[in-house]
Every structure is written in structure tokens, then in C-alpha cells.
Design an enzyme around this catalytic site. Structure first.
Site, PDB file in Angstrom:
ATOM      1  N   HIS A 126     -12.325  16.818  -3.552  1.00  0.00           N
ATOM      2  CA  HIS A 126     -12.566  17.521  -3.175  1.00  0.00           C
ATOM      3  C   HIS A 126     -11.117  18.408  -4.262  1.00  0.00           C
ATOM      4  O   HIS A 126     -10.958  18.998  -5.783  1.00  0.00           O
ATOM      5  CB  HIS A 126     -12.548  19.488  -2.723  1.00  0.00           C
ATOM      6  CG  HIS A 126     -11.446  20.373  -2.880  1.00  0.00           C
ATOM      7  ND1 HIS A 126     -12.517  21.450  -3.972  1.00  0.00           N
ATOM      8  CD2 HIS A 126     -10.605  20.590  -3.613  1.00  0.00           C
ATOM      9  CE1 HIS A 126     -11.767  22.241  -4.702  1.00  0.00           C
ATOM     10  NE2 HIS A 126     -10.898  22.556  -4.129  1.00  0.00           N
ATOM     11  N   HIS A 175      -9.730  19.411  -8.636  1.00  0.00           N
ATOM     12  CA  HIS A 175      -8.507  20.082  -9.538  1.00  0.00           C
ATOM     13  C   HIS A 175      -8.187  18.752 -10.471  1.00  0.00           C
ATOM     14  O   HIS A 175      -7.190  19.570 -11.401  1.00  0.00           O
ATOM     15  CB  HIS A 175      -7.963  19.970  -8.046  1.00  0.00           C
ATOM     16  CG  HIS A 175      -7.421  21.367  -8.037  1.00  0.00           C
ATOM     17  ND1 HIS A 175      -7.907  22.865  -8.410  1.00  0.00           N
ATOM     18  CD2 HIS A 175      -7.978  21.519  -6.608  1.00  0.00           C
ATOM     19  CE1 HIS A 175      -7.737  23.578  -7.012  1.00  0.00           C
ATOM     20  NE2 HIS A 175      -8.535  22.623  -6.334  1.00  0.00           N
ATOM     21  N   GLU A 219      -9.736  28.267  -8.851  1.00  0.00           N
ATOM     22  CA  GLU A 219     -11.009  27.876  -7.080  1.00  0.00           C
ATOM     23  C   GLU A 219     -12.687  28.503  -7.698  1.00  0.00           C
ATOM     24  O   GLU A 219     -13.305  27.113  -7.746  1.00  0.00           O
ATOM     25  CB  GLU A 219     -10.588  27.776  -5.577  1.00  0.00           C
ATOM     26  CG  GLU A 219      -9.634  27.486  -5.282  1.00  0.00           C
ATOM     27  CD  GLU A 219      -9.595  25.866  -5.150  1.00  0.00           C
ATOM     28  OE1 GLU A 219     -10.654  25.470  -4.876  1.00  0.00           O
ATOM     29  OE2 GLU A 219      -8.513  25.381  -4.159  1.00  0.00           O
TER      30      GLU A 219
HETATM   31 FE    FE Z   1      -8.597  23.716  -4.517  1.00  0.00          FE
END
Ligand code: FE
Ligand code: PHE
Length: 288
Positions: free
Chosen positions: A137, A142, A183
Site C-alpha cells: 500500500h 503513495h 487516500e
Molecule cells: Fe495510505
């Protein structure tokens, strides 16, 4: 899920925070590369392959352009290798952390252009879904956009703003903005052959199910980003979002969030919170 403590969780954070005395006061630690097993590398490879195949038509152009900068997809990358390219591109660097970290250290790292990345990877049983951030993740979701100069500057500004919000007792409000942009943000790409609704939020881009849901499902509502509205809206951390907020560009996001939030936080104190699926008369609904 950069590594902030999101929502109010009853569980202790997952991860080894003692780790042979290697975790520093700022919560960073060496990436424990030797600890990865062949199965861990294989999990990363399979997650990357599934997710990258889904991106065309669903992820924003900036993300697709930046993804190759992560480097090899056949195994978990070494953070040092990514940093050689990332530092040249935008002055950011990735630092390893054992898992979620508290707000102030998290904001401090971002304000210094350091992005905390959890170094462990999910188990094969968690292939499709994991609540907390793992290395897949954090890296896949990101880090590509940290290669984008405008988004990179926005993330640093967010970190500095987080420290201010902490002083003003407004972390919960600001974390909702993080949740619904960094997010779970959607973007309306205006021009070119790839015109249309696309994802830029890391929680969407690292999830095969939510990526399709967020961009194509008729179920969720999609609303033009409005700071006050977004910071009033609660969120669910363990299901797909019922509401997504939509921006037009990273420049718009940067410009919109540049002013001092102090008066906004004061206003928010007298406004009721909103449910995750609330719809207000003033909401700018975005059609797919
Ligand atoms: Fe995150
Ligand atoms: N401009 C905000 C403030 O003064 C900080 C901020 C920047 C918040 C970018 C979010 C994103 O508090």
C-alpha cells in the site's frame, strides 16, 4: 495510511516497534530487507502485476506516468534504490517504519519531505484486503505521486499543516481531508484522450476492488472537493467509501489547501459532523 493513526482503532498497531533497538525516536528504522522471504517477494510481485494491469482508464495520468519510477516489480524494492531516483526528482525520500506511527512524528517526517513506508508485507491470506497499510500500500499507493512536483509540494505542505492542526486541536478534521484526498481522492481529467474520472488516492490505487468501485460503480456519490464539507465528513476505514470527493488537478488541490486553515478550524467547531453518506443541498455532484 501513509503511516498515520487513522480513525480510532481499539487494536494496537501491527508491527514490531521494539525490533532489536533499531527503531529511532522519530519512528524510522532500517528496512529489514533480509527478513523478506521468497513468499513475501512473490506476494509483492503478484499484487503489483494485478494492480498495474488495472490502471488504464482508472488511474490518473500522473500516477501511470510515475509508476515505473518505483523500479523492479518482481520483488520488494530496496528503499535506497527508490531514493536515488526520488531525491533527484523532487527532493523527497522514503524512510522505513515498523507500521502506523503517531500524528506528530508522521507530520514531522512529511514536513521534512520524508515519507514513512511500512516495511512488512501482508500475508497471502490478506492478498485481497488488509485494513492497515503494508509495504505494498505505502509504496505502490503513495510513492509514485511523490515523483510529481506539484503533488510532492502538496504533501510537504500537508505535513506542516498537520503540525499546526495538532497545536490547534484540529487533527481529526485535517485527517478527514487526508482521507478523502491523499487516500481516496478522485480527479476529473479535463483534456486529452484520457478525459474522465480517475483515481489518485493511494487507498484506491492499491486496492483492486475499490479501484473499480470508486471510478465506475453507480453506488457511491462523488462530490466536488470543498474543504469545510470534507473536514466535517466522517469516514469508514473497513469498507469501500460511500462518498468520494473530486478535484480537477493537483494544482487546484495545492492552491485550495494553501491558505491558513485557522479560521476554518474555528468554523468547524460550531458545525455538526456529517455521516459518510450524507448529501447536502450545496453539494456539487459529479457524474461519471
Ligand atoms: Fe495510505
Ligand atoms: N494551509 C493549511 C494550514 O494553514 C495546511 C495544509 C496544507 C493542509 C496542505 C492541507 C494540505 O493549516
Amino acid at each position: 495510511m501513509g503511516a498515520t493513526s487513522y480513525g480510532s482503532s481499539d487494536r494496537p498497531p501491527r508491527g514490531d516497534y521494539a525490533r532489536a533497538g533499531q527503531v529511532k525516536a522519530d519512528y524510522t528504522c532500517p528496512q529489514d530487507y533480509a527478513a523478506y522471504t521468497a513468499a513475501d517477494h512473490d506476494t509483492y510481485r503478484r499484487l503489483y502485476a494485478r494492480q498495474s494491469a488495472l490502471l488504464p482508464g482508472l488511474a490518473c495520468d500522473e500516477f501511470i506516468a510515475a509508476l515505473p519510477s518505483l523500479g523492479q516489480s518482481s520483488q520488494i524494492p530496496r528503499f535506497d534504490d527508490i531514493n536515488e531516483r526520488l531525491h533527484k526528482a523532487t527532493g523527497w525520500e522514503v524512510v522505513a517504519v515498523p507500521g502506523l506511527i503517531p500524528e506528530v512524528p508522521f507530520f514531522t517526517l512529511l514536513a521534512n519531505r520524508k515519507f514513512p513506508v511500512t516495511d512488512w508485507i501482508r500475508t497471502p491470506a490478506e492478498f485481497d484486503y488488509i485494513v492497515e497499510p503494508d509495504v505494498f500500500h505505502d509504496l505502490f499507493g503513495h510513492v509514485p505521486l511523490l515523483f510529481n512536483p506539484v503533488f510532492a509540494d502538496h504533501m510537504q505542505a500537508y505535513g506542516a499543516g498537520g503540525l499546526k492542526a495538532h497545536r490547534l486541536g484540529a487533527c481529526e478534521q485535517l485527517s478527514r481531508l487526508y482521507w478523502y484526498t491523499i487516500e481516496f481522492g478522485l480527479m476529473r481529467q479535463a483534456s486529452g484522450p484520457n478525459q474522465g474520472l480517475r483515481a489518485y488516492g493511494a487507498g484506491i490505487l492499491s486496492s483492486s476492488g475499490e479501484l473499480v468501485h470508486a471510478v465506475t460503480s453507480p453506488e457511491p456519490q462523488r462530490i466536488g472537493l470543498d474543504l469545510l464539507r470534507t473536514m466535517r465528513t466522517r469516514y469508514k476505514i473497513d469498507s469501500y467509501q460511500q462518498t468520494y470527493f473530486v478535484i480537477d488537478s493537483f494544482q487546484q488541490l495545492f492552491d485550495m489547501t494553501a491558505p491558513d486553515f485557522t479560521p476554518l478550524y474555528a468554523q468547524l467547531k460550531s458545525l455538526p459532523e456529517l455521516a459518510a453518506d450524507a448529501l447536502l443541498p450545496g453539494d456539487r455532484l459529479i457524474q461519471r
